[in-house]
Design a protein around this motif. Sequence first.
Motif, PDB file in Angstrom:
ATOM      1  N   LYS A  89       0.829  -1.210   0.000  1.00  0.00           N
ATOM      2  CA  LYS A  89       0.000   0.000   0.000  1.00  0.00           C
ATOM      3  C   LYS A  89       0.864   1.261   0.000  1.00  0.00           C
ATOM      4  N   LEU A  90       1.990   1.198   0.727  1.00  0.00           N
ATOM      5  CA  LEU A  90       2.871   2.358   0.797  1.00  0.00           C
ATOM      6  C   LEU A  90       3.549   2.609  -0.551  1.00  0.00           C
ATOM      7  N   ILE A  91       3.934   1.545  -1.247  1.00  0.00           N
ATOM      8  CA  ILE A  91       4.510   1.699  -2.582  1.00  0.00           C
ATOM      9  C   ILE A  91       3.513   2.379  -3.508  1.00  0.00           C
ATOM     10  N   GLU A  92       2.282   1.887  -3.520  1.00  0.00           N
ATOM     11  CA  GLU A  92       1.248   2.482  -4.380  1.00  0.00           C
ATOM     12  C   GLU A  92       1.016   3.952  -4.030  1.00  0.00           C
ATOM     13  N   TYR A  93       0.985   4.253  -2.750  1.00  0.00           N
ATOM     14  CA  TYR A  93       0.763   5.625  -2.285  1.00  0.00           C
ATOM     15  C   TYR A  93       1.905   6.539  -2.743  1.00  0.00           C
ATOM     16  N   LEU A 108      14.374   0.704  -9.104  1.00  0.00           N
ATOM     17  CA  LEU A 108      14.828   0.181  -7.812  1.00  0.00           C
ATOM     18  C   LEU A 108      15.747  -1.006  -8.014  1.00  0.00           C
ATOM     19  N   LEU A 109      16.499  -1.339  -6.953  1.00  0.00           N
ATOM     20  CA  LEU A 109      17.354  -2.521  -6.943  1.00  0.00           C
ATOM     21  C   LEU A 109      16.924  -3.404  -5.788  1.00  0.00           C
ATOM     22  N   PRO A 110      16.264  -4.541  -6.055  1.00  0.00           N
ATOM     23  CA  PRO A 110      15.850  -5.439  -4.973  1.00  0.00           C
ATOM     24  C   PRO A 110      17.052  -5.896  -4.150  1.00  0.00           C
ATOM     25  N   ALA A 111      16.876  -5.959  -2.838  1.00  0.00           N
ATOM     26  CA  ALA A 111      17.969  -6.327  -1.940  1.00  0.00           C
ATOM     27  C   ALA A 111      18.321  -7.809  -2.022  1.00  0.00           C
ATOM     28  N   SER A 112      17.435  -8.621  -2.566  1.00  0.00           N
ATOM     29  CA  SER A 112      17.691 -10.051  -2.709  1.00  0.00           C
ATOM     30  C   SER A 112      16.948 -10.573  -3.931  1.00  0.00           C
ATOM     31  N   GLY A 113      17.347 -11.766  -4.375  1.00  0.00           N
ATOM     32  CA  GLY A 113      16.736 -12.342  -5.563  1.00  0.00           C
ATOM     33  C   GLY A 113      15.239 -12.564  -5.434  1.00  0.00           C
ATOM     34  N   TYR A 118       8.516 -10.139  -5.711  1.00  0.00           N
ATOM     35  CA  TYR A 118       7.644  -9.248  -4.938  1.00  0.00           C
ATOM     36  C   TYR A 118       7.372  -7.954  -5.699  1.00  0.00           C
ATOM     37  N   TYR A 119       8.426  -7.314  -6.159  1.00  0.00           N
ATOM     38  CA  TYR A 119       8.224  -6.045  -6.873  1.00  0.00           C
ATOM     39  C   TYR A 119       7.557  -6.254  -8.234  1.00  0.00           C
ATOM     40  N   GLY A 120       7.737  -7.437  -8.794  1.00  0.00           N
ATOM     41  CA  GLY A 120       7.046  -7.752 -10.048  1.00  0.00           C
ATOM     42  C   GLY A 120       5.538  -7.715  -9.873  1.00  0.00           C
ATOM     43  N   LYS A 121       5.050  -8.099  -8.693  1.00  0.00           N
ATOM     44  CA  LYS A 121       3.611  -8.041  -8.415  1.00  0.00           C
ATOM     45  C   LYS A 121       3.099  -6.610  -8.362  1.00  0.00           C
ATOM     46  N   HIS A 122       4.025  -5.649  -8.197  1.00  0.00           N
ATOM     47  CA  HIS A 122       3.637  -4.242  -8.137  1.00  0.00           C
ATOM     48  C   HIS A 122       3.949  -3.508  -9.443  1.00  0.00           C
ATOM     49  N   GLY A 123       4.139  -4.279 -10.506  1.00  0.00           N
ATOM     50  CA  GLY A 123       4.275  -3.687 -11.834  1.00  0.00           C
ATOM     51  C   GLY A 123       5.686  -3.394 -12.283  1.00  0.00           C
ATOM     52  N   TYR A 124       6.689  -3.763 -11.487  1.00  0.00           N
ATOM     53  CA  TYR A 124       8.073  -3.521 -11.888  1.00  0.00           C
ATOM     54  C   TYR A 124       8.567  -4.638 -12.808  1.00  0.00           C
ATOM     55  N   ARG A 125       9.421  -4.261 -13.746  1.00  0.00           N
ATOM     56  CA  ARG A 125       9.997  -5.227 -14.688  1.00  0.00           C
ATOM     57  C   ARG A 125      11.509  -5.291 -14.501  1.00  0.00           C
ATOM     58  N   ALA A 126      12.066  -6.486 -14.674  1.00  0.00           N
ATOM     59  CA  ALA A 126      13.511  -6.678 -14.533  1.00  0.00           C
ATOM     60  C   ALA A 126      14.206  -6.266 -15.827  1.00  0.00           C
ATOM     61  N   CYS A 127      14.204  -4.958 -16.100  1.00  0.00           N
ATOM     62  CA  CYS A 127      14.755  -4.439 -17.355  1.00  0.00           C
ATOM     63  C   CYS A 127      16.013  -3.598 -17.120  1.00  0.00           C
TER      64      CYS A 127
END
Length: 274
Positions: A89-93, A108-113, A118-127
């Motif tokens: 919710k905080l990310i969306e906000y 962003l850079l995920p702290a772990s694999g 997780y971030y993919g579920k919020h619309g981020y792509r590994a590009c």
Amino acid sequence: MNTELKIAGKEDINELKALWLSCFDDSPEAADLFFERNKNTYHAYAATENGKIVSALYLIDCSLGGAQAHYLCGAATLPDFRNRGIMGKLIEYSLNDAKSRGDLFSVLLPASGKLYRYYGKHGYRACCSVRGAMVHRNELERGCADSILIGDTADFEYIQYGFKRGNFLLWNNDYVRFAIEYYACYGIKTAFSKNAMAIFEEENGVCNVFYCAYNDLKELKTLLLNSSDSIRFVVYGKCGEEFFDISKKEKYGMAKALSTTPLPKDIYIGITLS
């Protein structure tokens, strides 16, 4: 419990810092730098329950391909409040607020694999990607400049200008100066001249250059030779640059478009706090 989301202010810094130190393996000195030295480059967001901050994240101003963007970092939630969807919710906000300011991209850079999913579920792509090249000192010597001018100050935005293409994350001078001080807390060095800069650490005869930018490749090579006595240099950088054409590409970060503007390919994040 009722969770409230808000844009955090100066009055929240002590609580935000305490949350940061409880969730990250960071020194108090480095945390102080982030919240004080870096305060003009980030936007802070927090989730509260009963008036207590239980989750927070930060958006750091930057640009991507000339477009207004940000780097999301420091996402943290107190252990007792995790797995309840608060961070989502905080990310969306925060992204809605960033979009209202005119940001077109979030990086962003995920702290772990596992956080890529997780971030993919919020619309981020590994590009986002990075390339690393191992170079012997002799190789640098063959392609270096005759001499360079090394000063006490630098225009880091100008140095990055040579990389100012559609897939390069461009940092402003204030953030780069903060990052240099932040890295110094951990013994990481920075060298720069008029047309090149490098952030690196040395160990067992190897100079690990995990960020560099340059207008002149010969000047970068000379800068590295003058700044380190290492025999080997492992240099990380942006795909498509001369230094890294034959090296292996690695996944390094994620991005999300906040408008209809398409995401660039192979985005290079560069300076991070990881």
